[in-house]
Design a protein around this motif. Structure first.
Motif, mmCIF file in Angstrom:
data_model
loop_
_atom_site.group_PDB
_atom_site.id
_atom_site.type_symbol
_atom_site.label_atom_id
_atom_site.label_comp_id
_atom_site.label_asym_id
_atom_site.label_seq_id
_atom_site.Cartn_x
_atom_site.Cartn_y
_atom_site.Cartn_z
ATOM 1 N N VAL A 188 6.070 3.860 -4.792
ATOM 2 C CA VAL A 188 4.833 3.261 -5.448
ATOM 3 C C VAL A 188 4.098 2.367 -4.700
ATOM 4 C CG1 VAL A 188 4.166 1.840 -7.557
ATOM 5 C CG2 VAL A 188 6.081 3.531 -7.485
ATOM 6 N N GLY A 189 2.530 2.303 -4.763
ATOM 7 C CA GLY A 189 1.911 1.291 -3.943
ATOM 8 C C GLY A 189 0.521 1.174 -4.272
ATOM 9 N N LEU A 190 -0.532 0.536 -3.548
ATOM 10 C CA LEU A 190 -1.845 0.629 -3.926
ATOM 11 C C LEU A 190 -2.480 1.638 -3.083
ATOM 12 C CD1 LEU A 190 -2.182 -3.216 -4.206
ATOM 13 C CD2 LEU A 190 -1.895 -1.608 -5.906
ATOM 14 N N VAL A 191 -3.481 2.215 -3.587
ATOM 15 C CA VAL A 191 -4.395 3.263 -3.076
ATOM 16 C C VAL A 191 -5.700 2.843 -2.952
ATOM 17 C CG1 VAL A 191 -2.605 5.157 -3.021
ATOM 18 C CG2 VAL A 191 -4.382 4.887 -4.870
ATOM 19 N N MET A 199 0.875 -1.082 0.151
ATOM 20 C CA MET A 199 -0.006 -0.101 -0.089
ATOM 21 C C MET A 199 0.865 1.147 -0.067
ATOM 22 S SD MET A 199 -2.771 -0.945 2.803
ATOM 23 C CE MET A 199 -3.828 -2.316 2.628
ATOM 24 N N LEU A 200 0.295 2.477 -0.352
ATOM 25 C CA LEU A 200 1.096 3.394 -0.567
ATOM 26 C C LEU A 200 0.166 4.558 0.389
ATOM 27 C CD1 LEU A 200 3.162 5.561 -1.828
ATOM 28 C CD2 LEU A 200 1.502 5.971 -3.465
ATOM 29 N N GLY A 201 0.874 5.039 1.490
ATOM 30 C CA GLY A 201 0.094 6.135 2.166
ATOM 31 C C GLY A 201 0.041 7.362 1.733
ATOM 32 N N PHE A 202 -0.764 8.323 2.106
ATOM 33 C CA PHE A 202 -0.846 9.534 1.661
ATOM 34 C C PHE A 202 -1.520 10.495 2.732
ATOM 35 C CE2 PHE A 202 -3.928 7.136 -0.571
ATOM 36 C CZ PHE A 202 -5.273 8.012 -0.278
#
Length: 92
Positions: free
Chosen positions: A46-49, A15-18
């Motif tokens: 890079v990751g999943l959001v 996962m990609l935190g933001f």
């Protein structure tokens, strides 16, 4: 481009935190799960959001989008070059 609507804390390394209002570069959707998108942040991570935490950022011009994609590709290439150089040093 995507923009975070809420803060999102990544709970695993896929996962990609933001943060809320953070811009993300859209990299694609997952054919197996429509609830997640692949994205990159300004730091090149890079990751999943989650789809329900982001919105399409219509304020981004085409030129900004192209520039952001180029920056992402340069970061990826820089990391690859670094890895290749460091592996040659270790094998010598």
């Amino acid at each position: 481009m995507l923009r975070g609507m809420y803060d999102f804390l990544a709970t695993n390394d896929k996962m990609l935190g933001f943060e809320s209002n953070e811009q993300l570069l859209y990299l694609g959707s997952l054919p197996t799960d429509k609830n997640w998108l692949k994205a990159s942040n300004a730091r090149g991570q890079v990751g999943l959001v989650p789809v329900n935490y982001v919105t399409i950022d219509h304020d981004v011009s085409f030129h900004q989008l192209v520039a952001n994609r180029m920056v992402f590709r340069i970061r990826v290439l820089t990391k690859l070059i670094f890895l290749l150089c460091s592996s040659k040093v270790r094998s010598s």
